[in-house]
Design a protein around this motif. Structure first.
Motif, short mmCIF file in Angstrom:
data_model
loop_
_atom_site.label_atom_id
_atom_site.label_comp_id
_atom_site.label_asym_id
_atom_site.label_seq_id
_atom_site.Cartn_x
_atom_site.Cartn_y
_atom_site.Cartn_z
N PHE A 222 0.82 -0.94 0.12
CA PHE A 222 -0.01 0.24 0.30
C PHE A 222 1.14 1.33 -0.27
CE2 PHE A 222 -3.63 -2.39 0.69
CZ PHE A 222 -4.91 -2.02 0.40
N ILE A 223 2.18 1.40 0.09
CA ILE A 223 3.16 2.36 0.41
C ILE A 223 3.15 2.64 -0.83
CG2 ILE A 223 5.37 3.58 1.47
CD1 ILE A 223 4.45 1.55 4.29
N ASN A 224 3.96 1.55 -1.92
CA ASN A 224 4.35 1.22 -2.95
C ASN A 224 3.40 1.83 -4.01
OD1 ASN A 224 6.11 1.10 -5.28
ND2 ASN A 224 4.33 0.05 -5.37
N ASP A 225 1.45 1.31 -3.62
CA ASP A 225 0.87 2.24 -4.68
C ASP A 225 1.53 3.55 -4.44
OD1 ASP A 225 0.78 -0.76 -5.41
OD2 ASP A 225 -1.05 -1.04 -4.39
N ARG A 226 0.38 4.44 -2.79
CA ARG A 226 0.20 6.02 -2.20
C ARG A 226 1.27 6.37 -3.15
NH1 ARG A 226 -4.21 3.37 -1.79
NH2 ARG A 226 -5.14 3.05 0.13
N ASN A 227 2.31 5.81 -3.08
CA ASN A 227 3.63 6.79 -3.64
C ASN A 227 3.06 6.58 -5.20
OD1 ASN A 227 4.91 7.22 -1.16
ND2 ASN A 227 6.01 5.45 -1.27
N ASN A 228 2.61 5.68 -5.84
CA ASN A 228 3.06 5.74 -7.35
C ASN A 228 1.07 6.26 -7.51
OD1 ASN A 228 4.68 4.23 -7.47
ND2 ASN A 228 3.83 2.45 -7.74
N GLN A 229 0.74 7.30 -6.53
CA GLN A 229 -0.38 7.40 -7.24
C GLN A 229 -0.54 9.19 -6.80
OE1 GLN A 229 -3.58 5.24 -4.47
NE2 GLN A 229 -4.62 4.13 -5.89
N ILE B 49 -6.46 7.18 -9.72
CA ILE B 49 -6.43 7.94 -8.03
C ILE B 49 -7.96 7.32 -8.32
CG2 ILE B 49 -7.07 10.23 -7.73
CD1 ILE B 49 -3.90 9.31 -8.19
N TYR B 50 -9.17 7.70 -9.15
CA TYR B 50 -10.14 6.65 -8.86
C TYR B 50 -10.77 5.64 -8.88
CZ TYR B 50 -12.07 10.80 -12.08
OH TYR B 50 -11.82 12.06 -13.02
N THR B 51 -9.43 4.91 -8.75
CA THR B 51 -9.21 2.88 -8.19
C THR B 51 -9.14 2.60 -7.09
OG1 THR B 51 -7.48 2.75 -10.08
CG2 THR B 51 -10.38 2.72 -10.52
N TRP B 52 -8.29 4.04 -6.21
CA TRP B 52 -7.83 4.03 -5.04
C TRP B 52 -8.41 2.29 -4.20
CZ3 TRP B 52 -9.11 4.67 -0.06
CH2 TRP B 52 -10.77 5.71 0.19
N GLN B 53 -7.66 2.22 -3.16
CA GLN B 53 -8.35 0.98 -2.19
C GLN B 53 -7.85 1.42 -0.91
OE1 GLN B 53 -6.05 -2.34 -3.75
NE2 GLN B 53 -8.05 -3.18 -5.20
N ARG B 54 -9.03 0.61 -0.03
CA ARG B 54 -8.76 0.13 0.99
C ARG B 54 -7.52 -0.15 1.61
NH1 ARG B 54 -12.60 3.51 4.61
NH2 ARG B 54 -14.63 4.80 2.64
N PHE C 173 -3.35 10.98 0.75
CA PHE C 173 -2.77 9.91 0.39
C PHE C 173 -1.34 10.18 1.27
CE2 PHE C 173 -4.48 8.68 -3.66
CZ PHE C 173 -6.41 7.77 -3.06
N THR C 174 -1.03 11.57 1.27
CA THR C 174 0.85 11.14 2.31
C THR C 174 0.52 11.44 3.14
OG1 THR C 174 1.49 12.91 0.25
CG2 THR C 174 2.72 12.93 2.75
N THR C 175 -0.93 11.63 4.03
CA THR C 175 -1.10 11.66 5.22
C THR C 175 -1.37 9.68 5.83
OG1 THR C 175 -2.49 13.40 5.72
CG2 THR C 175 -2.89 11.86 7.08
N MET C 176 -2.22 9.37 4.97
CA MET C 176 -2.06 7.58 4.76
C MET C 176 -0.68 7.21 5.08
SD MET C 176 -4.73 6.64 2.15
CE MET C 176 -6.64 8.11 2.54
N ASN C 177 -0.32 7.56 4.51
CA ASN C 177 1.19 6.74 4.11
C ASN C 177 2.12 6.56 5.22
OD1 ASN C 177 1.20 5.26 1.54
ND2 ASN C 177 3.33 6.44 0.77
N GLY C 178 2.27 8.05 6.34
CA GLY C 178 3.22 8.56 7.03
C GLY C 178 2.29 7.79 8.89
N ARG C 179 0.46 7.01 8.42
CA ARG C 179 0.61 5.91 9.02
C ARG C 179 0.64 4.65 9.46
NH1 ARG C 179 -1.89 9.92 13.43
NH2 ARG C 179 -3.93 11.09 12.25
N PHE C 180 0.87 4.46 7.57
CA PHE C 180 0.66 2.97 7.32
C PHE C 180 2.52 2.86 7.65
CE2 PHE C 180 -1.75 3.12 3.17
CZ PHE C 180 -2.54 2.64 4.52
#
Length: 256
Positions: A76-83, A112-117, A228-235
């Motif tokens: 997910f960190i990799n996917d979020r960075n790509n997004q 971006i439209y198809t982000w996942q939880r 997404f940057t915030t989420m990656n920080g949490r991840f």
């Protein structure tokens, strides 16, 4: 053995040796009490051993769950960075940068439209809490570590819900009237699967002209970068907690 003690008691009574009999009786009671205590101690040791074996089973399963969660976090960190990078490229076109590769631009949008939880692997923790067996984990550091990860997970779900709302308002709803989703999706899946799914629909720059004039959608992509940057920080924080907890579990198992 019982007959032996009984014979001694009988001989003492016959000989009227009351004082010695009393001492003997007290000694016999003490021996019985000691025997009971020894039996209880053995039983307690056996129960403690069974409980520890059960705890070790849970600890190994928790460790496996944590390792699987870390794998998910890395993905997910990799996917979020790509997004985040994709949203950044899209925003450049809102600022006037010409679209040179329409297919690549389309892929950035749909990514971006198809982000996942994100969903953590916490089956063992759920089993422990739902069955009321969390107390079987004797190491407080392990219990606290599990609870801290669970608390952080709830924060991640809040961040996801927040972005879901922003995406609904600023990305999804406007796109329904500005973009032809059918050819866009076919083009996307063709690229995503290296031609294995869908057909390569040729898109044109004019297909996205209206979208690139819409401030609401621009804000949606800006929100994607921020959230997404915030989420990656949490991840990353959860990954650190998980690795630390694995270390504590390994020490607990090794010291058994």
């Amino acid at each position: 053995m019982i007959k032996f003690f009984r014979k001694i008691r009988q001989n003492m009574i016959k000989e009227n040796r009351v004082s010695k009999y009393m001492l003997y009786a007290i000694g016999e009671i003490i021996l019985v009490v000691i025997g009971i205590l020894i039996a209880l101690q053995i039983n307690n040791n056996n129960e403690a051993k069974k409980t520890r074996e059960k705890e070790l089973h849970y600890l190994k399963n928790i460790k496996t769950d944590l390792e699987l969660t870390i794998q998910e976090l890395d993905q997910f960190i990799n996917d979020r960075n790509n997004q985040i990078a994709a949203a950044g490229r899209i925003l450049e076109h809102y600022e006037g940068k010409p679209i040179e590769n329409v297919n690549a631009f389309n892929k950035d949008i749909v990514d971006i439209y198809t982000w996942q939880r994100f969903f953590q692997v916490n089956n063992t923790f759920q089993e422990l809490t739902n069955s009321g067996n969390l107390a079987i984990i004797s190491n407080d550091s392990i219990k606290n570590g599990l609870l801290n990860i669970e608390a952080l997970y709830k924060k991640i779900k809040y961040n996801e819900d927040h972005f879901r709302y922003d995406a609904e308002v600023t990305l999804y709803e406007p796109s329904y009237s500005m973009l032809d989703i059918y050819p866009i999706s076919k083009n996307y899946f063709h690229q995503l699967t290296n031609g294995q799914m869908g057909e390569l629909v040729e898109l044109e720059k004019k297909d996205f002209e209206l979208m690139l004039t819409d401030l609401k959608q621009k804000n949606g992509f800006a929100f994607a970068v921020l959230e997404f940057t915030t989420m990656n920080g949490r991840f990353e924080e959860m990954k650190t907690l998980a690795n630390n907890l694995i270390h504590v579990i390994n020490n607990d198992i090794t010291n058994d």
